[in-house]
Motif scaffolding. Structure first.
Motif, PDB file in Angstrom:
ATOM      1  N   ALA A  93      36.658  39.045  45.398  1.00 20.97           N
ATOM      2  CA  ALA A  93      36.190  40.411  45.228  1.00 20.97           C
ATOM      3  C   ALA A  93      34.624  40.021  45.638  1.00 20.97           C
ATOM      4  O   ALA A  93      34.067  39.107  45.494  1.00 20.97           O
ATOM      5  CB  ALA A  93      36.419  40.926  44.239  1.00 20.97           C
ATOM      6  N   SER A  94      34.171  41.302  46.209  1.00 20.31           N
ATOM      7  CA  SER A  94      32.849  41.297  46.660  1.00 20.31           C
ATOM      8  C   SER A  94      32.093  42.348  46.184  1.00 20.31           C
ATOM      9  O   SER A  94      32.863  43.594  46.166  1.00 20.31           O
ATOM     10  CB  SER A  94      32.576  40.952  48.129  1.00 20.31           C
ATOM     11  N   SER A  95      30.822  42.497  45.924  1.00 19.77           N
ATOM     12  CA  SER A  95      30.069  43.776  45.495  1.00 19.77           C
ATOM     13  C   SER A  95      28.685  43.602  45.972  1.00 19.77           C
ATOM     14  O   SER A  95      28.054  42.678  46.741  1.00 19.77           O
ATOM     15  CB  SER A  95      30.211  43.841  44.139  1.00 19.77           C
ATOM     16  N   LEU A  96      28.198  44.987  46.089  1.00 20.66           N
ATOM     17  CA  LEU A  96      26.622  45.151  46.321  1.00 20.66           C
ATOM     18  C   LEU A  96      25.928  45.482  45.074  1.00 20.66           C
ATOM     19  O   LEU A  96      26.478  46.213  44.498  1.00 20.66           O
ATOM     20  CB  LEU A  96      26.513  45.944  47.366  1.00 20.66           C
ATOM     21  N   THR A  97      24.840  44.581  44.847  1.00 21.88           N
ATOM     22  CA  THR A  97      24.062  44.973  43.362  1.00 21.88           C
ATOM     23  C   THR A  97      23.610  46.217  43.608  1.00 21.88           C
ATOM     24  O   THR A  97      23.660  46.925  42.427  1.00 21.88           O
ATOM     25  CB  THR A  97      22.787  44.038  43.462  1.00 21.88           C
ATOM     26  N   THR A  98      23.311  46.837  44.581  1.00 25.04           N
ATOM     27  CA  THR A  98      22.683  48.235  44.494  1.00 25.04           C
ATOM     28  C   THR A  98      23.515  49.470  44.162  1.00 25.04           C
ATOM     29  O   THR A  98      23.018  50.541  43.812  1.00 25.04           O
ATOM     30  CB  THR A  98      21.841  48.586  45.758  1.00 25.04           C
ATOM     31  N   ARG A  99      24.891  48.913  44.263  1.00 21.88           N
ATOM     32  CA  ARG A  99      26.024  50.154  43.821  1.00 21.88           C
ATOM     33  C   ARG A  99      26.413  49.866  42.560  1.00 21.88           C
ATOM     34  O   ARG A  99      27.013  49.028  42.387  1.00 21.88           O
ATOM     35  CB  ARG A  99      27.114  50.057  45.030  1.00 21.88           C
ATOM     36  N   THR A 100      26.260  50.778  41.377  1.00 25.29           N
ATOM     37  CA  THR A 100      26.605  50.443  40.115  1.00 25.29           C
ATOM     38  C   THR A 100      26.316  49.000  39.574  1.00 25.29           C
ATOM     39  O   THR A 100      27.226  48.762  38.992  1.00 25.29           O
ATOM     40  CB  THR A 100      28.186  50.737  40.218  1.00 25.29           C
ATOM     41  N   SER A 101      25.143  48.559  39.826  1.00 28.04           N
ATOM     42  CA  SER A 101      24.888  47.392  39.382  1.00 28.04           C
ATOM     43  C   SER A 101      25.944  46.235  39.849  1.00 28.04           C
ATOM     44  O   SER A 101      26.153  45.177  38.752  1.00 28.04           O
ATOM     45  CB  SER A 101      24.672  47.426  38.112  1.00 28.04           C
ATOM     46  N   GLY A 102      26.593  46.300  40.741  1.00 27.95           N
ATOM     47  CA  GLY A 102      27.661  45.358  41.005  1.00 27.95           C
ATOM     48  C   GLY A 102      29.216  45.591  40.411  1.00 27.95           C
ATOM     49  O   GLY A 102      30.042  44.899  40.730  1.00 27.95           O
ATOM     50  N   SER A 103      29.145  46.753  39.855  1.00 28.92           N
ATOM     51  CA  SER A 103      30.276  46.960  39.075  1.00 28.92           C
ATOM     52  C   SER A 103      31.346  47.604  40.067  1.00 28.92           C
ATOM     53  O   SER A 103      32.751  47.439  39.814  1.00 28.92           O
ATOM     54  CB  SER A 103      30.131  47.864  37.698  1.00 28.92           C
ATOM     55  N   GLU A 104      31.013  48.050  41.173  1.00 26.27           N
ATOM     56  CA  GLU A 104      32.045  48.563  41.846  1.00 26.27           C
ATOM     57  C   GLU A 104      32.332  47.512  43.050  1.00 26.27           C
ATOM     58  O   GLU A 104      31.889  46.872  43.796  1.00 26.27           O
ATOM     59  CB  GLU A 104      31.453  49.496  42.957  1.00 26.27           C
ATOM     60  N   GLN A 105      33.373  46.618  42.601  1.00 24.28           N
ATOM     61  CA  GLN A 105      33.976  45.381  43.304  1.00 24.28           C
ATOM     62  C   GLN A 105      35.108  45.790  44.127  1.00 24.28           C
ATOM     63  O   GLN A 105      35.950  46.540  43.724  1.00 24.28           O
ATOM     64  CB  GLN A 105      34.418  44.153  42.262  1.00 24.28           C
ATOM     65  N   TYR A 106      35.053  45.208  45.198  1.00 25.59           N
ATOM     66  CA  TYR A 106      35.998  45.297  46.291  1.00 25.59           C
ATOM     67  C   TYR A 106      36.977  44.028  46.302  1.00 25.59           C
ATOM     68  O   TYR A 106      36.461  43.174  46.663  1.00 25.59           O
ATOM     69  CB  TYR A 106      35.458  45.718  47.692  1.00 25.59           C
ATOM     70  N   PHE A 107      38.162  44.306  46.044  1.00 26.44           N
ATOM     71  CA  PHE A 107      39.238  43.060  46.041  1.00 26.44           C
ATOM     72  C   PHE A 107      39.991  42.965  47.159  1.00 26.44           C
ATOM     73  O   PHE A 107      40.227  43.836  48.008  1.00 26.44           O
ATOM     74  CB  PHE A 107      40.262  43.258  44.874  1.00 26.44           C
ATOM     75  N   GLY A 108      39.927  41.645  47.577  1.00 25.96           N
ATOM     76  CA  GLY A 108      40.956  41.102  48.687  1.00 25.96           C
ATOM     77  C   GLY A 108      42.342  41.236  48.143  1.00 25.96           C
ATOM     78  O   GLY A 108      42.663  41.751  46.990  1.00 25.96           O
ATOM     79  N   PRO A 109      43.206  41.079  49.213  1.00 25.04           N
ATOM     80  CA  PRO A 109      44.762  41.346  49.008  1.00 25.04           C
ATOM     81  C   PRO A 109      45.207  40.282  47.989  1.00 25.04           C
ATOM     82  O   PRO A 109      46.551  40.683  47.343  1.00 25.04           O
ATOM     83  CB  PRO A 109      45.385  41.391  50.467  1.00 25.04           C
ATOM     84  N   GLY A 110      44.549  39.166  47.945  1.00 25.04           N
ATOM     85  CA  GLY A 110      45.069  38.271  47.035  1.00 25.04           C
ATOM     86  C   GLY A 110      45.828  37.079  47.603  1.00 25.04           C
ATOM     87  O   GLY A 110      46.435  37.402  48.608  1.00 25.04           O
ATOM     88  N   THR A 111      46.104  36.049  47.013  1.00 30.07           N
ATOM     89  CA  THR A 111      46.734  34.783  47.529  1.00 30.07           C
ATOM     90  C   THR A 111      47.901  34.592  46.309  1.00 30.07           C
ATOM     91  O   THR A 111      47.447  34.350  45.191  1.00 30.07           O
ATOM     92  CB  THR A 111      46.114  33.819  47.603  1.00 30.07           C
ATOM     93  N   ARG A 112      49.106  34.645  46.756  1.00 24.69           N
ATOM     94  CA  ARG A 112      49.990  34.569  45.480  1.00 24.69           C
ATOM     95  C   ARG A 112      50.438  32.779  45.550  1.00 24.69           C
ATOM     96  O   ARG A 112      50.888  32.546  46.609  1.00 24.69           O
ATOM     97  CB  ARG A 112      51.172  35.205  45.782  1.00 24.69           C
ATOM     98  N   LEU A 113      49.924  32.049  44.677  1.00 24.82           N
ATOM     99  CA  LEU A 113      50.285  30.724  44.830  1.00 24.82           C
ATOM    100  C   LEU A 113      51.148  30.205  43.658  1.00 24.82           C
ATOM    101  O   LEU A 113      51.272  30.650  42.381  1.00 24.82           O
ATOM    102  CB  LEU A 113      48.818  30.147  44.246  1.00 24.82           C
ATOM    103  N   THR A 114      52.161  29.489  44.233  1.00 23.90           N
ATOM    104  CA  THR A 114      53.320  28.996  43.513  1.00 23.90           C
ATOM    105  C   THR A 114      53.411  27.482  43.646  1.00 23.90           C
ATOM    106  O   THR A 114      53.521  27.129  44.842  1.00 23.90           O
ATOM    107  CB  THR A 114      54.604  29.586  43.944  1.00 23.90           C
ATOM    108  N   VAL A 115      53.323  26.898  42.387  1.00 21.44           N
ATOM    109  CA  VAL A 115      53.137  25.492  42.337  1.00 21.44           C
ATOM    110  C   VAL A 115      54.671  25.035  41.760  1.00 21.44           C
ATOM    111  O   VAL A 115      54.807  25.238  40.586  1.00 21.44           O
ATOM    112  CB  VAL A 115      51.959  24.829  41.541  1.00 21.44           C
ATOM    113  N   THR A 116      55.343  24.069  42.530  1.00 19.30           N
ATOM    114  CA  THR A 116      56.569  23.817  41.944  1.00 19.30           C
ATOM    115  C   THR A 116      56.659  22.322  41.535  1.00 19.30           C
ATOM    116  O   THR A 116      55.658  21.640  41.609  1.00 19.30           O
ATOM    117  CB  THR A 116      57.715  23.852  43.021  1.00 19.30           C
TER     118      THR A 116
END
Lengths: 116, 109
Positions: A93-116
């Motif tokens: 996730a990334s954010s910009l300090t000046t917006r809600t002190s960084g609490s407005e975070q933008y998340f990526g779609p994620g990586t689903r990791l499976t370790v067998t």
């Protein structure tokens, strides 16, 4: 903007192998976060960077985990060696300090990791 | 330790109003955020409260009482697409967020 980009979207690997997850934050954002999500533990913060500098890595579970941010547009999370209990969805996730002190975070779609 | 408590599940019907509560115990407090996550998707930001009171954004409102270490997310005119998990998150220090375990909202017709 394309939003936060993560690769790969899915990763299946065998125990003991090295895994590298990649993230491109939103251009201009000064914070980057790595999270792990599992049913049991919920959404956990692993590490975060400010202007490419690691600020808090207290959430990194063990020395097997490492993260880098060589420049403002790229970060990696590496697990070496991987174990079955590392199976989870990893979000960047990334954010910009000046917006809600960084609490407005933008998340990526994620990586689903499976370790067998 | 640091903890956030929210109900694990809430059910409601279309058109109804639902309130998801969040109580927190953290070493520091700078603000309370709410995120929505659909199945298989990524969390998306909904709202942020740093001061006491109600913040309204369309059908969603968020409330904070710092003295009670309590907040809630209010969803009005529920729609099927609102079925998702909702997380409260506290900024207790720096910019890091501590997330609650999430509330699964199921909206039925």
């Amino acid at each position: 903007d394309a939003g936060v980009i993560q690769s790969p979207r899915h990763e299946v690997t065998e125990m003991g192998q090295e895994v590298t997850l990649r993230c491109k934050p939103i251009s201009g954002h000064d914070y980057l976060f790595w999270y792990r999500q599992t049913m049991m533990r919920g959404l956990e913060l692993l590490i975060y960077f400010n202007n490419n500098v690691p600020i808090d890595d207290s959430g990194m579970p063990e020395d097997r985990f490492s993260a880098k941010m060589p420049n403002a547009s790229f970060s990696t999370l590496k697990i070496q060696p991987s174990e079955p209990r590392d199976s989870a969805v990893y979000f960047c996730a990334s954010s910009l300090t000046t917006r809600t002190s960084g609490s407005e975070q933008y998340f990526g779609p994620g990586t689903r990791l499976t370790v067998t | 330790g640091q903890s956030l408590e929210q109900p694990s599940e809430v059910t409601a019907v279309e058109g109804a109003i639902v309130q998801i509560n969040c109580t927190y115990q953290t070493s520091g407090f700078y603000g309370l955020s709410w995120y929505q996550q659909h199945d298989g998707g990524a969390p998306t930001f909904l709202s942020y409260n740093a001061l006491d009171g109600l913040e309204e954004t369309g059908r969603f409102s968020s409330f904070l009482s710092r003295s009670d270490s309590y907040g809630y997310l209010l969803l009005q005119e529920l729609q099927m697409k609102d079925s998702a998990s909702y997380f409260c998150a506290v900024r207790s220090s720096g910019t890091a967020l501590i997330f609650g375990k999430g509330t699964t909202l199921s909206v039925s017709s």
